[in-house]
Write a protein that holds these residues in place. Sequence first.
Motif, PDB file in Angstrom:
ATOM      1  N   THR A   1       0.840  -1.200   0.000  1.00 46.94           N
ATOM      2  CA  THR A   1       0.000   0.000   0.000  1.00 46.94           C
ATOM      3  C   THR A   1       0.871   1.245   0.000  1.00 46.94           C
ATOM      4  OG1 THR A   1      -1.748  -1.169   1.209  1.00 46.94           O
ATOM      5  CG2 THR A   1      -1.824   1.236   1.232  1.00 46.94           C
ATOM      6  N   CYS A   2       1.959   1.198   0.753  1.00 40.76           N
ATOM      7  CA  CYS A   2       2.916   2.306   0.746  1.00 40.76           C
ATOM      8  C   CYS A   2       3.491   2.509  -0.653  1.00 40.76           C
ATOM      9  CB  CYS A   2       4.020   2.036   1.755  1.00 40.76           C
ATOM     10  SG  CYS A   2       5.311   3.309   1.819  1.00 40.76           S
ATOM     11  N   THR A   3       3.829   1.418  -1.332  1.00 35.82           N
ATOM     12  CA  THR A   3       4.365   1.504  -2.694  1.00 35.82           C
ATOM     13  C   THR A   3       3.348   2.100  -3.649  1.00 35.82           C
ATOM     14  OG1 THR A   3       5.773  -0.429  -2.284  1.00 35.82           O
ATOM     15  CG2 THR A   3       5.360   0.161  -4.588  1.00 35.82           C
ATOM     16  N   MET A   4       2.088   1.677  -3.531  1.00 32.95           N
ATOM     17  CA  MET A   4       1.020   2.202  -4.383  1.00 32.95           C
ATOM     18  C   MET A   4       0.844   3.706  -4.177  1.00 32.95           C
ATOM     19  SD  MET A   4      -3.067   1.283  -4.338  1.00 32.95           S
ATOM     20  CE  MET A   4      -3.332   2.212  -2.805  1.00 32.95           C
ATOM     21  N   LEU A   5       0.817   4.142  -2.911  1.00 31.29           N
ATOM     22  CA  LEU A   5       0.615   5.555  -2.612  1.00 31.29           C
ATOM     23  C   LEU A   5       1.792   6.400  -3.082  1.00 31.29           C
ATOM     24  CD1 LEU A   5      -0.933   5.266   0.978  1.00 31.29           C
ATOM     25  CD2 LEU A   5      -2.120   5.794  -1.159  1.00 31.29           C
ATOM     26  N   GLU A   6       3.011   5.887  -2.908  1.00 34.82           N
ATOM     27  CA  GLU A   6       4.196   6.630  -3.364  1.00 34.82           C
ATOM     28  C   GLU A   6       4.138   6.908  -4.861  1.00 34.82           C
ATOM     29  OE1 GLU A   6       8.358   6.185  -1.493  1.00 34.82           O
ATOM     30  OE2 GLU A   6       7.492   4.165  -1.413  1.00 34.82           O
ATOM     31  N   ALA A   7       3.813   5.880  -5.638  1.00 39.15           N
ATOM     32  CA  ALA A   7       3.744   6.048  -7.092  1.00 39.15           C
ATOM     33  C   ALA A   7       2.617   7.008  -7.475  1.00 39.15           C
ATOM     34  CB  ALA A   7       3.552   4.695  -7.765  1.00 39.15           C
ATOM     35  N   ALA A   8       1.467   6.891  -6.830  1.00 36.20           N
ATOM     36  CA  ALA A   8       0.327   7.761  -7.147  1.00 36.20           C
ATOM     37  C   ALA A   8       0.632   9.213  -6.804  1.00 36.20           C
ATOM     38  CB  ALA A   8      -0.907   7.283  -6.399  1.00 36.20           C
ATOM     39  N   LEU A   9       1.310   9.451  -5.681  1.00 40.41           N
ATOM     40  CA  LEU A   9       1.638  10.817  -5.275  1.00 40.41           C
ATOM     41  C   LEU A   9       2.573  11.486  -6.278  1.00 40.41           C
ATOM     42  CD1 LEU A   9       2.082  10.234  -1.437  1.00 40.41           C
ATOM     43  CD2 LEU A   9       0.377  11.726  -2.519  1.00 40.41           C
ATOM     44  N   GLU A  10       3.454  10.721  -6.897  1.00 38.43           N
ATOM     45  CA  GLU A  10       4.332  11.300  -7.908  1.00 38.43           C
ATOM     46  C   GLU A  10       3.580  11.630  -9.198  1.00 38.43           C
ATOM     47  OE1 GLU A  10       7.969   9.276  -8.616  1.00 38.43           O
ATOM     48  OE2 GLU A  10       8.547   9.195  -6.492  1.00 38.43           O
ATOM     49  N   HIS A  11       2.387  11.052  -9.352  1.00 40.27           N
ATOM     50  CA  HIS A  11       1.531  11.347 -10.513  1.00 40.27           C
ATOM     51  C   HIS A  11       0.380  12.278 -10.117  1.00 40.27           C
ATOM     52  CE1 HIS A  11       3.624   7.728 -11.989  1.00 40.27           C
ATOM     53  NE2 HIS A  11       3.321   8.144 -13.209  1.00 40.27           N
ATOM     54  N   ARG A  12       0.513  12.932  -8.976  1.00 39.55           N
ATOM     55  CA  ARG A  12      -0.584  13.770  -8.449  1.00 39.55           C
ATOM     56  C   ARG A  12      -1.025  14.827  -9.467  1.00 39.55           C
ATOM     57  NH1 ARG A  12      -0.435  17.375  -2.810  1.00 39.55           N
ATOM     58  NH2 ARG A  12      -2.242  18.702  -3.315  1.00 39.55           N
ATOM     59  N   ASP A  13      -0.076  15.540 -10.072  1.00 41.14           N
ATOM     60  CA  ASP A  13      -0.438  16.608 -11.007  1.00 41.14           C
ATOM     61  C   ASP A  13      -1.235  16.073 -12.189  1.00 41.14           C
ATOM     62  OD1 ASP A  13       0.860  18.377  -9.380  1.00 41.14           O
ATOM     63  OD2 ASP A  13       2.718  18.419 -10.562  1.00 41.14           O
TER      64      ASP A  13
END
Length: 654
Positions: free
Chosen positions: A367-379
């Motif tokens: 879940t941490c890995t999923m959130l990290e990747a998504a946060l880098e695609h936030r924009d």
Amino acid sequence: MDMSDVVIVKSTRLKSVVWNDFDRIKKGDTCVAVCRHCKKKLSGSSTSGTSHLRNHLIRCQSRTSHALPQLYTPREKKKEGNLAITNFNSDQEQKKDEVLSLVNFKLEQDHMKEDGVTYVHNSFDQRRSRFDLARMIILHGYSLAMVEHVGFKVFVRNLQPLFELVNCDRVEADCVEIYLKEKQKVTEVLDKLPGKISLSAEKWASLDNAEYLCLTAHYIDESWQLHKKILNFVAIDPSQTEDMHSEVVMTCMMDWDIDRKLLSMTFDSSSTNDNIAMRISGRLSQNRFLYCNGRLFDVRCASNLIFMMVQDALAAVNGVAEKIRESIRYVKSTQAIQAKFNEIVQEAGVQSQKSLCLDNSFKWNSTCTMLEAALEHRDAFCLWPEKDASYTMCPTDVEWDRATIITSFLKFFVEITNVFMRNKSPTSNLYFPDLCDVYLQLNEWCKNSDDYISSLAATMKTKFEEYWERCSLGLAVAAMLDPRFKMKLVEYYYAQIYGSGAPNRIDEVFDSVKTLYSEHSICLASLDQDMAWQEGGSSGCLPRDSRDRLMGFDKFLHETSQSEGTKSDMDKYLEEPLFPRNAEFSILNWWKVHTPRYPILSMMARNVLGVPMSKLTSDYTGVRMLDHHWSSLNPATLQALMCAQDWIQSELEN
């Protein structure tokens, strides 16, 4: 015999597998069995049985030399190169009731070479093969019922026709026999240990919701090697009281005769375990079996503490995590949507090297890995609603901000967890600095201006402080026994954690260290006296109960016999410079080398460094599940398999 008018008998009554290697011929009233390999003639009468035929096949040199090569075509020989086909031969002088060790194979050197293939002389032992089968099932966790599967029977028949197949009950009995033999070995090891034993208690579950308690012994042996061995795997009833559970644990300890040798027990954090630990500690303290009045006895699993704080963080981020999860599913739903999202990523200027991925609900680090990747695609996600009206699950700015902070929490816990898992020999001194860092980090998180985040941090800190109050002394003592740090590491971290109250806390640790040292010095003096009494024979020996009543005298003698100005080995240890820190350092090897210089302190180090501060496995799940193959077995057989599997694996690793 004149073979001109013989008749080859083909009868469906010839069911024994030996007839695959013999022709049964008849001339007049006489039946003869002719070996297809060496053409030797033996009695083929129906009254002669087949034992003599089996014995011949075992000894038949022609079969050994020529039958095996026929199994390989020239193409296969070329592909395999120098292939060694070996049949392990048991020592014929070994007693028949002895369970053979998996790792003690004896190879006959009588072999021959042909076309690059090596063959070893075949000598078959039914009992040896039967126990090899049982050990294989134990070691790899196979189903006992595999011995009755058609495919397994065909495989064995073709591989070794002489092996008499066994049923499920027979292989179960063989597994239990192996367990009993291995248990005797473990008993002898524990009986001869030079130091204390620490236990860890862990709950397991099965697919049918049954619960089990796994008790594992942790100790450092005379060669300064850290070991752990499962001692018991018992079914428990969750509806039973803590008192009944504590009785189960005490019964197991007494069965192994280790109640006098126990230093600590490691549990997961829960109110139930609080009561169990208190009851066991009370029982052992009555007999004065515990050091420091039992203050080192009750240990809580550090990885379980991290897991509980992670659950708080996951609950706090659950809403936005679900939106992110649905967003990723939408991106991956079709190739057209994926291509459109990639265009938006380019337009938003996202430079991430991480690929969007869904998490595994059973592994919190994913879940941490999923959130990290998504946060880098936030924009890109924030820009997407303008391009695609169908996309409606984008988190708000506040949710993104909170997810960013909470993901940093999770990332920090992943790093700490990886540190716990990294060392293959996790001695107790390794945990103090990392857990101090957790404490300091929680203090910082509590200062966050967002009440939602500070409240989450306060909840996690409450759990941590409950753990810290119980376990900080043991952690600090273990850190003191690390020659690279000694008391300096405690002083360094306590100044940051406690501020002006640090000196009092440091004094408490040092007083406990001195008490523990004094108890070990008395114990060592008693051991020396015991050795003297044993060497002196019966004359002048006091009865055992008389020596026990004079334990106070031993303490008095030790304290008064110390001449003024003589430094203890603990004083010398603490005064000498710190050992240089380097990546190759082994604390157990250091104490092994320095045992003659610090006889009392090394005894203390052997006991304390073996305490399991964490029971972490590599799956990040926080729970241990029993394999479905063994879940339906009766409790006694299940315990035999689980324990024997652990012991055999340890034997192979060593």
